[in-house]
Design an enzyme around this catalytic site. Structure first.
Site, PDB file in Angstrom:
ATOM      1  CE  LYS A   1      46.989  38.723  33.642  1.00 53.83           C
ATOM      2  NZ  LYS A   1      45.375  38.284  33.312  1.00 53.83           N
TER       3      LYS A   1
ATOM      4  CG  ASP B   1      44.097  41.267  34.722  1.00 53.67           C
ATOM      5  OD1 ASP B   1      43.303  40.295  34.212  1.00 53.67           O
ATOM      6  OD2 ASP B   1      44.236  41.429  36.028  1.00 53.67           O
TER       7      ASP B   1
HETATM    8  P1  NDP Z   1      39.120  46.489  36.453  1.00 58.14           P
HETATM    9  O1  NDP Z   1      40.229  47.112  36.868  1.00 58.14           O
HETATM   10  O2  NDP Z   1      38.533  47.232  35.344  1.00 58.14           O
HETATM   11  O3  NDP Z   1      38.258  46.387  37.645  1.00 58.14           O
HETATM   12  C1  NDP Z   1      38.487  45.847  38.793  1.00 58.14           C
HETATM   13  C2  NDP Z   1      37.455  45.939  39.748  1.00 58.14           C
HETATM   14  O4  NDP Z   1      37.611  45.018  40.832  1.00 58.14           O
HETATM   15  C3  NDP Z   1      37.074  47.291  40.346  1.00 58.14           C
HETATM   16  O5  NDP Z   1      35.816  47.692  40.531  1.00 58.14           O
HETATM   17  C4  NDP Z   1      38.090  47.208  41.610  1.00 58.14           C
HETATM   18  O6  NDP Z   1      37.825  48.145  42.663  1.00 58.14           O
HETATM   19  C5  NDP Z   1      37.940  45.759  42.072  1.00 58.14           C
HETATM   20  N1  NDP Z   1      38.973  45.249  42.802  1.00 58.14           N
HETATM   21  C6  NDP Z   1      40.150  45.066  42.265  1.00 58.14           C
HETATM   22  N2  NDP Z   1      40.998  44.433  43.361  1.00 58.14           N
HETATM   23  C7  NDP Z   1      40.135  44.470  44.258  1.00 58.14           C
HETATM   24  C8  NDP Z   1      40.574  43.779  45.831  1.00 58.14           C
HETATM   25  N3  NDP Z   1      41.834  43.487  46.025  1.00 58.14           N
HETATM   26  N4  NDP Z   1      39.465  44.002  46.516  1.00 58.14           N
HETATM   27  C9  NDP Z   1      38.262  44.310  46.300  1.00 58.14           C
HETATM   28  N5  NDP Z   1      37.903  44.832  44.907  1.00 58.14           N
HETATM   29  C10 NDP Z   1      38.903  44.827  44.013  1.00 58.14           C
HETATM   30  O7  NDP Z   1      39.740  45.191  36.277  1.00 58.14           O
HETATM   31  P2  NDP Z   1      38.766  44.021  35.243  1.00 58.14           P
HETATM   32  O8  NDP Z   1      37.378  44.126  35.226  1.00 58.14           O
HETATM   33  O9  NDP Z   1      39.379  43.940  33.831  1.00 58.14           O
HETATM   34  O10 NDP Z   1      39.138  42.912  35.932  1.00 58.14           O
HETATM   35  C11 NDP Z   1      38.365  42.139  36.829  1.00 58.14           C
HETATM   36  C12 NDP Z   1      38.881  40.789  37.060  1.00 58.14           C
HETATM   37  O11 NDP Z   1      38.389  40.006  35.958  1.00 58.14           O
HETATM   38  C13 NDP Z   1      40.150  40.343  37.641  1.00 58.14           C
HETATM   39  O12 NDP Z   1      40.111  39.119  38.384  1.00 58.14           O
HETATM   40  C14 NDP Z   1      40.871  40.065  36.098  1.00 58.14           C
HETATM   41  O13 NDP Z   1      41.734  39.156  36.340  1.00 58.14           O
HETATM   42  C15 NDP Z   1      39.425  39.257  35.422  1.00 58.14           C
HETATM   43  N6  NDP Z   1      39.725  39.292  33.979  1.00 58.14           N
HETATM   44  C16 NDP Z   1      39.830  40.520  33.091  1.00 58.14           C
HETATM   45  C17 NDP Z   1      39.682  40.363  32.043  1.00 58.14           C
HETATM   46  C18 NDP Z   1      39.653  41.494  30.912  1.00 58.14           C
HETATM   47  O14 NDP Z   1      39.498  41.293  29.917  1.00 58.14           O
HETATM   48  N7  NDP Z   1      39.528  42.698  31.405  1.00 58.14           N
HETATM   49  C19 NDP Z   1      39.666  38.787  31.315  1.00 58.14           C
HETATM   50  C20 NDP Z   1      39.330  37.809  32.111  1.00 58.14           C
HETATM   51  C21 NDP Z   1      39.571  38.045  33.636  1.00 58.14           C
HETATM   52  P3  NDP Z   1      38.997  49.548  42.841  1.00 58.14           P
HETATM   53  O15 NDP Z   1      38.640  50.345  41.750  1.00 58.14           O
HETATM   54  O16 NDP Z   1      38.476  49.861  44.236  1.00 58.14           O
HETATM   55  O17 NDP Z   1      40.352  48.791  42.883  1.00 58.14           O
HETATM   56  O1  2IT Z   2      42.740  37.435  32.176  1.00 54.21           O
HETATM   57  C1  2IT Z   2      42.467  37.393  31.321  1.00 54.21           C
HETATM   58  O2  2IT Z   2      42.199  36.449  30.498  1.00 54.21           O
HETATM   59  C2  2IT Z   2      42.690  38.708  30.721  1.00 54.21           C
HETATM   60  N1  2IT Z   2      43.037  39.659  31.403  1.00 54.21           N
HETATM   61  C3  2IT Z   2      42.635  39.096  29.097  1.00 54.21           C
HETATM   62  C4  2IT Z   2      43.865  38.527  28.423  1.00 54.21           C
HETATM   63  C5  2IT Z   2      43.858  39.175  27.114  1.00 54.21           C
HETATM   64  O3  2IT Z   2      44.927  38.801  26.413  1.00 54.21           O
HETATM   65  O4  2IT Z   2      43.122  39.467  26.482  1.00 54.21           O
END
Ligand code: NDP
Ligand code: 2IT
Length: 446
Positions: free
Chosen positions: A126, A166
């Site tokens: 990561k 992420d």
């Molecule tokens: P994005 O940046 O697209 O969206 C994040 C969302 O979560 C936004 O709505 C953001 O609000 C909110 N958020 C982030 N930090 C906080 C906080 N501290 N408190 C409250 N709200 C918060 O990210 P993703 O959708 O990609 O990721 C969301 C989660 O999913 C994370 O935990 C990530 O690690 C996990 N994840 C992502 C994957 C991927 O493929 N993208 C794969 C697997 C897991 P704001 O805009 O106000 O910051």
């Molecule tokens: O938390 C996760 O699994 C991710 N943010 C996606 C990682 C990836 O390599 O697609």
């Protein structure tokens, strides 16, 4: 055996006392592993736990960049290369002001077991930065990404380490990062995943985490003789993961009534669908606006500084960030009759919250199983890049679906083998761990 596990946990705390998120992720895994360590004495003898909690390599670097006022800004960059026993390090990059080494290590640690569960040959890693993309111009984001990659490129490669997105890193950032990487190394080797379709990206990768989490929820419900049709769902976050959970839940006939961002949440009892869903995508993907605007546009309730967990629902999909379901939130959900909780985010539920769900018999899909569809589809993107071809949408989606069903079935089977049927936390941790541990033993002491 639990005494041995406690000792390892104490060493982890003692070495890095300032990393609570990492301690939490380690604690959950170690507690689940106790019965597996009792059945397989070799892991203790081979010091697998002592080895697995220590990253193979950590890179930390300075990221200087020029803002739109020509002022020099300095951020900190990270890449934690945690474990490569199963394949090249694989995992996302997070750009968020809260990023520090402890967050990177918790995410990298989770990623080891998640990637193992996908069945694809990927190690765990990561990275990211304390850079905050919010409020920055496109040009500033590009400058930052270019400077970040100017250092990161030395440590990555298609057979070494393959980063992706992420929080705060989506298709725009991946484009800037990949463009810079190509410029430096003069290779079109697909080193990042989540790329645009025009330059080596895979169909379905943007949707994959959200679709996968919904497929996982459907499988957990199936075990209970239920499905998503007609179910009221609360979702937190409104980013990449949340958006595609909404789409897939709608397709399965469920109704999503909430979303959130770091300023608050919305409650739309009629469901986020149709034109309202199209508005959401435009709001978040193009205008980069706040979720409050959805409430204003459609005249629904906006709840400043409030999470969605007091809203009555059948299924909850926490999909924003770590520890967004604390003890009281979990209790609220249980009191309101929640049937299943599917973690779209990484470690969104605190340890106390997790125990409340498990004790109440809620079907609880931990992130390392439920959100593995994103990284799994990244693995499929790597395969397509290596073969220099691209699979049609239906094929990628079918593979993603099959992987999620397999992860569900494996974790469920393991929970039964260890006399805790339906405890997906135990099932995911043991199943993910066994493969990595065996691969480490087979490859000798290093
Ligand atoms: P994005 O940046 O697209 O969206 C994040 C969302 O979560 C936004 O709505 C953001 O609000 C909110 N958020 C982030 N930090 C906080 C906080 N501290 N408190 C409250 N709200 C918060 O990210 P993703 O959708 O990609 O990721 C969301 C989660 O999913 C994370 O935990 C990530 O690690 C996990 N994840 C992502 C994957 C991927 O493929 N993208 C794969 C697997 C897991 P704001 O805009 O106000 O910051
Ligand atoms: O938390 C996760 O699994 C991710 N943010 C996606 C990682 C990836 O390599 O697609």
């Amino acid at each position: 055996m639990s005494e041995y596990v406690n000792k390892i946990y104490e060493i982890v705390i003692e070495k890095d006392p300032e990393q609570p998120e990492f301690h939490q992720a380690v604690k959950e895994v170690l507690e689940s592993l106790v019965p597996a360590l009792e059945r397989h004495s070799i892991f203790k003898k081979e010091k697998i736990l002592e080895r697995i909690v220590e990253p193979e390599r950590v890179v930390m670097f300075r990221v200087p960049w020029l803002d739109d006022n020509d002022d020099i800004q300095i951020n900190r960059g990270f890449r934690v290369q945690f474990n490569s026993a199963l394949g090249p390090y694989k995992g996302g990059l997070r750009f968020h002001p809260s990023v520090y080494l402890g967050i990177m290590k918790f995410l990298g640690f989770e990623q080891i077991f998640k990637n193992s569960l996908t069945g694809l040959p990927m190690g765990g890693g990561k990275g990211g930065s304390d850079f905050d993309p919010k409020g920055k111009s496109n040009r500033e984001v590009m400058k930052f990404c270019q400077s970040f990659m100017l250092e990161l490129y030395r440590y990555i490669g298609p057979n070494v380490d393959v980063p992706a997105g992420d929080i705060g890193v989506g298709s725009r950032e991946i484009g800037f990062l990949y463009g810079q990487y190509r410029k430096i190394v003069n290779q079109n080797d697909g080193v990042l995943t989540g790329k645009g379709l025009e330059y080596g990206g895979s169909l379905i990768r943007p949707e994959a985490t959200g679709y996968g989490a919904t497929y996982f929820a459907e499988e957990m419900l199936k075990i209970k003789g239920l499905n998503l049709k007609g179910k009221i769902c609360t979702v937190s976050g409104s980013g990449n993961v949340a958006q595609y959970i909404v789409e897939k839940v709608n397709q399965f006939g469920g109704k999503v009534v909430s979303l959130s961002d770091s300023n608050g949440s919305i409650y739309d009892p009629e469901g986020i669908n149709g034109k309202k869903y199209e508005y959401l995508l435009e709001l978040k993907q193009i205008r980069r606006g706040r979720i409050k605007e959805y409430a204003e546009e459609f005249n629904v309730e906006y709840r400043p500084n409030k999470r969605p967990w007091d809203i009555k629902c059948d299924i909850a999909f926490p999909s924003a960030t770590e520890n967004e379901i604390e003890k009281a939130d979990a209790q609220n959900l249980v009191d309101n009759g929640v049937i299943a909780v599917t973690e779209g985010a990484n470690m969104p539920t605190s340890l106390e919250g997790t125990n409340i769900f498990l004790e109440a018999g809620v079907a609880f899909g931990p992130g390392k199983a439920a959100n593995a569809g994103g990284v799994a589809t990244s693995g499929l993107e790597m395969s397509q890049n290596a073969m220099r071809l691209s699979w049609p949408r239906e094929e990628v989606d079918a593979r993603l679906h099959e992987i999620m069903v397999n992860i569900h079935n494996t974790t469920y089977q393991v929970s039964k083998q260890y006399d805790k049927p339906g405890n997906y936390v135990l099932g995911a941790n043991i199943a993910g761990f066994l493969k990595v541990a065996n691969a480490m033993i087979a490859q000798g002491h290093w």
